[in-house]
Design an enzyme around this catalytic site. Structure first.
Site, PDB file in Angstrom:
ATOM      1  CG  HIS A  57      -3.714  -3.663   3.023  1.00  0.00           C
ATOM      2  ND1 HIS A  57      -2.839  -3.181   3.957  1.00  0.00           N
ATOM      3  CD2 HIS A  57      -4.299  -2.584   2.465  1.00  0.00           C
ATOM      4  CE1 HIS A  57      -2.892  -1.863   3.970  1.00  0.00           C
ATOM      5  NE2 HIS A  57      -3.774  -1.468   3.077  1.00  0.00           N
ATOM      6  CD  GLU A  98      -1.400  -6.317   5.049  1.00  0.00           C
ATOM      7  OE1 GLU A  98      -1.057  -6.611   3.887  1.00  0.00           O
ATOM      8  OE2 GLU A  98      -1.623  -5.143   5.416  1.00  0.00           O
ATOM      9  CB  CYS A 152      -1.001  -0.049   1.151  1.00  0.00           C
ATOM     10  SG  CYS A 152      -2.487   0.889   0.754  1.00  0.00           S
TER      11      CYS A 152
END
Ligand code: GLN
Length: 539
Positions: free
Chosen positions: A511, A513, A384
């Protein structure tokens, strides 16, 4: 599928931060491994509508769901443990409850009645709890109540639990997580705070069925008998939750005490298979006994509070296990990085991860970290704001556009290589107005990104940002060696950039994650750690 959904409420006592989220996730994982479909919900007693506007120093990471909800970081644990997506319905705050009730009042839905905490607020809480059960998708809904019993702001939630216990009868269970402190001076564990905490819960009309005692040392059998006696809980339903070597060990520690068996029996669930945690155990085994290690630098401006990067840290753990590797994370403050300090601060790293973020503070340090990773051939993952930093660094130092920047950081930059999207320009409200949630991304065949995702043509990942890669600079950057390898098929926005001349350099606007789980470590992190291993072997 059970005839009717079973509800489990998890409250906490004595102190906060006992790990209700982990205990809830662990129980859910055990029930799931017995073949039940389970989801977990968090009720947060604060007045913000959601944590999206909260500073990470206040509340840690803001976790984002597929449907674009900005939520509590515990939802990240739920997804990581269950390998099942959560949604807007899985996190509700007092602010949201009151917002709904006040909107109804303004519409005239209450027909002139006085609107009160009981029944109107408690009814709205009940509706939110039952929303997940009513989907018909779950055998068990676990509802975690944030905060601690006795908090003024938690009262309406505890009252709701009391009412639901009457309504749901045997289809409902109350678990109380409490602290059994160890007094070093006398070498004793003390049960009194737990007795008081349960008393307080009972004063609100809620009798817990199960106690989970967080403790630094094992409770003796006598202590468990005593706690059972004082709290009206059966002896077999007093469990201990000792400090574990890793949070991923907690389900196994609870399984050893037959917690899932007791829950199944108390809820009257018919379980046709025992909990099979063999894959989970092997994950924990590999996590605890890695055969090699890599050092990854995590560059961010909230590194004092590691919870601000919870999902990234967990995704690195998952990727480490997938590679039988211990990932040593070096937390590096981006404000401490400038051209004179960066090579020393980042020395010895096998990978550089530049974290998401907002605003000007520490941003130049992130750009320095990108420059070092790019020019020294250190594997680089930018997420990001980290991806945006990588584009800016390339524009400045390869294209020679020295003042290139994001308009977020310098609104007057002559080269806004990262700029505000057209539809964001009129946005004034802060809450829930970014690009949020899952978006498709088409990967260009033959690129590193495509290879990382196993050749998938289109992937879906979650977003949380206002600014974007500015396509006016696309050709210049491409001609200079930065490849846009992932594009949003609907908007044409660049979601992934990479540098083929570098051993492993990837920036992602999304993202990744948020989607890494124990069962499915995220391929981008797995590949990044692999690249780190190659770097470690050759240096
Ligand atoms: N601040 C950047 C934006 O809003 C990046 C946000 C982030 O890293 N999550 O676009």
């Amino acid at each position: 599928m059970a005839d009717s959904t079973k509800y489990i409420f998890v409250t906490g006592g004595v102190t906060s931060s006992l790990g209700k989220g982990i205990v809830s996730s662990s129980l859910a994982a055990l029930l799931q491994s017995r073949g039940f479909s389970v989801t977990i919900q968090k009720l947060d007693p604060y007045i913000n509508i959601d944590p999206g506007t909260l500073n990470p120093y206040e509340h840690g990471e803001c976790f984002v769901t597929d449907d674009g909800a900005e939520t509590d970081l515990d939802l990240g644990h739920y997804e990581r443990f269950l390998d099942h997506p959560t949604s807007q319905a899985n996190n509700v705050t007092t602010g949201r409850i009151y917002q709904s009730v006040i909107e109804k009042e303004r519409r005239g839905d209450y027909l002139g009645k006085t609107v009160q905490v009981i029944p109107h607020i408690t009814d709205e809480i009940k509706r939110r709890i039952r929303l997940l059960g009513d989907t018909g998708k779950y055998d068990v809904v676990i509802t975690e109540i944030g905060g601690t019993v006795g908090d003024i702001e938690a009262l309406p939630y505890i009252e709701t639990v009391r009412q639901l216990r009457w309504e749901l009868g045997r289809n409902c269970l109350s678990i109380h997580l409490t602290l059994v402190p160890y007094l070093k001076a006398t070498g004793e564990l003390k049960t009194k705070p737990t007795q008081h905490s349960v008393k307080m819960l009972q004063e609100s009309g809620v009798q817990p069925d199960i106690l989970v005692c967080r403790a630094e040392h094992s409770l003796t059998d006598d202590m468990k008998v005593k706690l059972a006696l004082f709290t009206n809980v059966t002896r077999d339903a007093v469990f201990e939750s000792l400090d574990a070597r890793t949070i991923y060990e907690v389900p196994l520690l609870l399984q050893n005490q037959n917690m899932d068996g007791v829950v199944v029996q108390k809820l009257g669930l018919t379980s046709n298979q025992p909990a099979d945690m063999s894959a989970w155990s092997s994950f924990v085994e590999r996590l605890l006994h890695p055969s090699q290690s890599v050092r990854i630098g995590l560059i961010g401006k909230y590194v004092e509070l590691k919870d601000a990067y919870k999902s990234i840290a967990e995704a690195l753990i998952h990727a480490g296990v997938a590679n039988n590797t211990q990932v040593q994370v070096e937390w590096i403050h981006s404000e401490h990085l400038d051209p004179s300090t960066v090579s020393e601060q980042l020395s010895g790293l096998n990978g550089v991860l530049v974290a998401p973020g907002f605003g000007e503070r520490g941003f130049e340090g992130k750009i320095e970290a990108v420059r070092l990773a790019r020019t020294q051939n250190i594997p680089f993952l930018g997420i990001c704001f980290g991806m945006q930093a990588s584009v800016i660094e390339y524009a400045r130092n390869v294209l020679g556009k020295k003042e290139a920047n994001s308009r977020e950081v310098n609104p007057n930059t002559p080269d806004p290589v990262i700029d505000l999207m057209e539809e964001q320009k009129s946005v004034t409200h802060k809450g829930g107005t970014m690009r949020l949630g899952a978006c498709d991304c088409a990967l260009q065949p033959g690129t590193l990104a495509s290879q990382v995702y196993g050749g998938a043509a289109v992937i879906s990942e979650r977003h949380r940002h206002r600014f974007e890669f500015n396509n006016a600079y696309l050709d210049d950057l491409r001609n200079a060696g930065m490849v846009p390898s992932g594009i949003n098929p609907e908007t044409g926005l660049v979601e992934v950039v990479e540098i083929p001349a570098h051993p492993w350099f990837v920036g992602v606007q999304y993202h990744p994650e948020y989607k890494s789980t124990v069962a499915h470590p995220h391929p981008l992190f797995v590949s990044f750690v692999q690249a780190g291993l190659r770097h470690a072997q050759s240096h």
